[in-house]
Write a protein that holds these residues in place. Structure first.
Motif, mmCIF file in Angstrom:
data_model
loop_
_atom_site.group_PDB
_atom_site.id
_atom_site.type_symbol
_atom_site.label_atom_id
_atom_site.label_comp_id
_atom_site.label_asym_id
_atom_site.label_seq_id
_atom_site.Cartn_x
_atom_site.Cartn_y
_atom_site.Cartn_z
ATOM 1 N N ASP A 1 0.859 -1.182 0.000
ATOM 2 C CA ASP A 1 0.000 0.000 0.000
ATOM 3 C C ASP A 1 0.892 1.228 0.000
ATOM 4 O OD1 ASP A 1 -1.845 2.004 0.294
ATOM 5 O OD2 ASP A 1 -2.932 1.064 1.949
ATOM 6 N N VAL A 2 0.834 2.016 -1.082
ATOM 7 C CA VAL A 2 1.648 3.226 -1.182
ATOM 8 C C VAL A 2 0.817 4.482 -0.944
ATOM 9 C CG1 VAL A 2 3.304 2.153 -2.737
ATOM 10 C CG2 VAL A 2 1.334 3.354 -3.699
ATOM 11 N N GLY A 3 -0.383 4.289 -0.367
ATOM 12 C CA GLY A 3 -1.260 5.421 -0.082
ATOM 13 C C GLY A 3 -2.454 5.511 -1.004
ATOM 14 N N LEU A 4 -2.572 4.555 -1.932
ATOM 15 C CA LEU A 4 -3.688 4.544 -2.885
ATOM 16 C C LEU A 4 -4.619 3.367 -2.639
ATOM 17 C CD1 LEU A 4 -1.581 5.315 -6.093
ATOM 18 C CD2 LEU A 4 -2.887 6.941 -4.718
ATOM 19 N N GLY A 5 -4.414 2.655 -1.531
ATOM 20 C CA GLY A 5 -5.174 1.442 -1.255
ATOM 21 C C GLY A 5 -4.304 0.229 -1.483
ATOM 22 N N PRO A 6 -4.531 -0.862 -0.741
ATOM 23 C CA PRO A 6 -3.682 -2.052 -0.854
ATOM 24 C C PRO A 6 -3.855 -2.766 -2.192
ATOM 25 C CG PRO A 6 -5.562 -2.491 0.553
ATOM 26 C CD PRO A 6 -5.597 -1.029 0.261
ATOM 27 N N PHE A 7 -2.770 -3.377 -2.654
ATOM 28 C CA PHE A 7 -2.828 -4.186 -3.865
ATOM 29 C C PHE A 7 -1.874 -5.359 -3.709
ATOM 30 C CE2 PHE A 7 0.261 -0.813 -4.643
ATOM 31 C CZ PHE A 7 1.369 -1.486 -5.122
ATOM 32 N N ARG A 8 -2.097 -6.415 -4.509
ATOM 33 C CA ARG A 8 -1.298 -7.629 -4.450
ATOM 34 C C ARG A 8 -0.526 -7.817 -5.746
ATOM 35 N NH1 ARG A 8 -3.385 -11.743 -1.253
ATOM 36 N NH2 ARG A 8 -1.559 -12.935 -1.942
ATOM 37 N N VAL A 9 0.732 -8.216 -5.617
ATOM 38 C CA VAL A 9 1.551 -8.570 -6.773
ATOM 39 C C VAL A 9 2.360 -9.809 -6.427
ATOM 40 C CG1 VAL A 9 1.730 -6.238 -7.744
ATOM 41 C CG2 VAL A 9 3.407 -7.005 -6.040
ATOM 42 N N ASN A 10 2.824 -10.528 -7.443
ATOM 43 C CA ASN A 10 3.722 -11.658 -7.269
ATOM 44 C C ASN A 10 5.030 -11.372 -7.981
ATOM 45 O OD1 ASN A 10 1.852 -13.131 -5.822
ATOM 46 N ND2 ASN A 10 1.189 -14.371 -7.557
ATOM 47 N N ALA A 11 6.130 -11.898 -7.454
ATOM 48 C CA ALA A 11 7.430 -11.838 -8.119
ATOM 49 C C ALA A 11 7.777 -13.246 -8.565
ATOM 50 C CB ALA A 11 8.496 -11.281 -7.181
ATOM 51 N N VAL A 12 7.886 -13.454 -9.879
ATOM 52 C CA VAL A 12 8.061 -14.791 -10.450
ATOM 53 C C VAL A 12 9.273 -14.815 -11.375
ATOM 54 C CG1 VAL A 12 5.586 -15.241 -10.308
ATOM 55 C CG2 VAL A 12 6.541 -14.286 -12.407
ATOM 56 N N GLN A 13 9.704 -16.030 -11.734
ATOM 57 C CA GLN A 13 10.856 -16.202 -12.604
ATOM 58 C C GLN A 13 10.470 -16.929 -13.889
ATOM 59 O OE1 GLN A 13 13.673 -18.172 -9.776
ATOM 60 N NE2 GLN A 13 15.037 -16.507 -10.345
ATOM 61 N N THR A 14 11.159 -16.598 -14.967
ATOM 62 C CA THR A 14 11.001 -17.348 -16.209
ATOM 63 C C THR A 14 11.671 -18.708 -16.074
ATOM 64 O OG1 THR A 14 13.053 -16.487 -17.147
ATOM 65 C CG2 THR A 14 11.042 -15.219 -17.585
ATOM 66 N N LYS A 15 11.367 -19.603 -16.999
ATOM 67 C CA LYS A 15 12.018 -20.916 -16.998
ATOM 68 C C LYS A 15 13.534 -20.760 -17.169
ATOM 69 C CE LYS A 15 9.307 -22.343 -20.297
ATOM 70 N NZ LYS A 15 8.691 -23.175 -21.361
ATOM 71 N N GLU A 16 13.935 -19.774 -17.990
ATOM 72 C CA GLU A 16 15.359 -19.553 -18.222
ATOM 73 C C GLU A 16 16.056 -19.074 -16.948
ATOM 74 O OE1 GLU A 16 13.188 -19.657 -21.922
ATOM 75 O OE2 GLU A 16 12.910 -18.444 -20.118
ATOM 76 N N ALA A 17 15.385 -18.176 -16.201
ATOM 77 C CA ALA A 17 15.983 -17.668 -14.960
ATOM 78 C C ALA A 17 16.109 -18.772 -13.918
ATOM 79 C CB ALA A 17 15.145 -16.514 -14.416
ATOM 80 N N ARG A 18 15.097 -19.656 -13.855
ATOM 81 C CA ARG A 18 15.175 -20.763 -12.903
ATOM 82 C C ARG A 18 16.302 -21.727 -13.277
ATOM 83 N NH1 ARG A 18 9.527 -20.625 -13.497
ATOM 84 N NH2 ARG A 18 9.598 -22.509 -14.773
ATOM 85 N N ALA A 19 16.421 -22.019 -14.584
ATOM 86 C CA ALA A 19 17.453 -22.946 -15.037
ATOM 87 C C ALA A 19 18.849 -22.397 -14.763
ATOM 88 C CB ALA A 19 17.281 -23.237 -16.529
ATOM 89 N N ALA A 20 19.000 -21.081 -14.886
ATOM 90 C CA ALA A 20 20.293 -20.447 -14.656
ATOM 91 C C ALA A 20 20.538 -20.140 -13.189
ATOM 92 C CB ALA A 20 20.398 -19.156 -15.471
ATOM 93 N N GLN A 21 19.541 -20.488 -12.325
ATOM 94 C CA GLN A 21 19.609 -20.179 -10.898
ATOM 95 C C GLN A 21 19.881 -18.694 -10.678
ATOM 96 O OE1 GLN A 21 22.488 -23.000 -9.291
ATOM 97 N NE2 GLN A 21 20.894 -24.537 -9.024
ATOM 98 N N SER A 22 19.229 -17.903 -11.493
ATOM 99 C CA SER A 22 19.381 -16.446 -11.424
ATOM 100 C C SER A 22 18.587 -15.887 -10.254
ATOM 101 C CB SER A 22 18.880 -15.822 -12.731
ATOM 102 O OG SER A 22 18.682 -14.438 -12.598
ATOM 103 N N GLY A 23 19.002 -14.745 -9.771
ATOM 104 C CA GLY A 23 18.272 -14.063 -8.711
ATOM 105 C C GLY A 23 17.321 -13.014 -9.238
ATOM 106 N N GLU A 24 17.015 -13.076 -10.543
ATOM 107 C CA GLU A 24 16.162 -12.074 -11.172
ATOM 108 C C GLU A 24 14.707 -12.543 -11.208
ATOM 109 O OE1 GLU A 24 17.343 -9.086 -12.075
ATOM 110 O OE2 GLU A 24 19.296 -9.761 -11.315
ATOM 111 N N PHE A 25 13.806 -11.684 -10.737
ATOM 112 C CA PHE A 25 12.372 -11.945 -10.729
ATOM 113 C C PHE A 25 11.653 -10.813 -11.461
ATOM 114 C CE2 PHE A 25 14.012 -14.375 -7.290
ATOM 115 C CZ PHE A 25 13.132 -15.400 -7.011
ATOM 116 N N GLU A 26 10.465 -11.109 -11.961
ATOM 117 C CA GLU A 26 9.608 -10.071 -12.540
ATOM 118 C C GLU A 26 8.367 -9.916 -11.679
ATOM 119 O OE1 GLU A 26 7.316 -8.782 -16.661
ATOM 120 O OE2 GLU A 26 8.608 -10.552 -16.622
ATOM 121 N N ILE A 27 7.988 -8.675 -11.411
ATOM 122 C CA ILE A 27 6.802 -8.385 -10.612
ATOM 123 C C ILE A 27 5.594 -8.281 -11.538
ATOM 124 C CG2 ILE A 27 5.677 -6.636 -9.168
ATOM 125 C CD1 ILE A 27 8.433 -6.006 -8.007
ATOM 126 N N ILE A 28 4.550 -9.040 -11.220
ATOM 127 C CA ILE A 28 3.337 -9.047 -12.039
ATOM 128 C C ILE A 28 2.126 -8.839 -11.140
ATOM 129 C CG2 ILE A 28 4.349 -10.559 -13.782
ATOM 130 C CD1 ILE A 28 2.771 -12.870 -12.508
#
Length: 242
Positions: free
Chosen positions: A80-107
């Motif tokens: 909540d940044v002051g506009l009301g609460p919202f939900r997001v997930n941070a997920v990884q692509t198959k390539e990021a998981r295979a590479a054991q990367s620490g990179e996630f995308e917020i959706i």
């Protein structure tokens, strides 16, 4: 309508994750800091940001989660940044998981509350390359131009085939929904089922071809009618990408 990135830091860093979250109204740098858990369902992290005065403030909480069907780890955040609460997930692509990367995308996480499609106009056109579509959807309250991009997170049959994206005023791609390829059990014709997060709520529509369009690249967007032919778990929306 949200987008963003999250990166796992080295173990010695004060914050376990750092990232950015964007919408059509803000761009905010965030951190995920580990917190003491009081129970199994207590949050794993505090989500913090720096306000305009330079003060670090807590803007939400986050949990380590695992996909029910895929078994893939992801991070669920309530902010909540002051506009009301919202939900997001941070997920990884198959390539990021295979590479054991620490990179996630917020959706964004589409809510369970669906608005009625009512009087909707729209069109979807297959592009010549990249297995993508471009289109628009509009009524008297909103008018969205969007693209369907192949979903690189798909690892289960029920996961969406496409992600629906619009552009922010600064040209930042913002994910606003998901789409599934489907086939009518009655006619055998292909169509697309779309779940879109509009400014007025979550909206389900179908993109179909009439007799004149069939075999071409153009689809007409029509209000959703529950005929029992929806792809399995389509109503669950973006939570399926984890």
């Amino acid at each position: 309508m949200f987008a963003g990135t999250l990166t796992r830091n080295v173990e010695t860093a004060a914050a376990e994750y750092t990232g950015m979250i964007h919408s059509t109204r803000f761009d905010i740098a965030i951190q995920l800091e580990a917190r003491a858990k009081m129970s199994a369902r207590s949050p794993d992290y505090d989500v913090t940001a720096v306000n305009k005065s330079g003060r670090k403030v807590r803007i939400g909480t986050a949990w380590n989660e695992t996909g029910n069907t895929s078994g893939n780890p992801y991070i669920s955040m309530q902010i909540d940044v002051g506009l009301g609460p919202f939900r997001v997930n941070a997920v990884q692509t198959k390539e990021a998981r295979a590479a054991q990367s620490g990179e996630f995308e917020i959706i964004p996480l589409v809510s369970n509350g669906l608005m009625k499609s009512g009087s909707i106009s729209g069109e979807l056109t297959a592009m010549d390359a990249d297995n993508a579509f471009t289109g628009y959807i509009a009524n008297m309250m909103f008018d969205l131009e969007f693209m369907l991009i192949e979903n690189s997170y798909k690892s289960e049959e029920t996961h969406p085939d496409y992600r629906i994206e619009v552009s922010s005023p600064r040209g930042k791609p913002i994910r606003v929904g998901s789409a599934w390829m489907a086939k009518s059990s009655r006619t055998g014709n292909d169509y697309l089922s779309l779940l879109i997060n509009t400014p007025d709520g979550d909206l389900r529509v179908n993109a179909v071809q009439n007799e004149e369009q069939r075999g071409g690249q153009t689809f007409s967007i029509i209000p959703f009618i529950d005929s029992g032919e929806q792809p399995q778990d389509a109503g669950a929306g973006l939570s399926l990408v984890a």
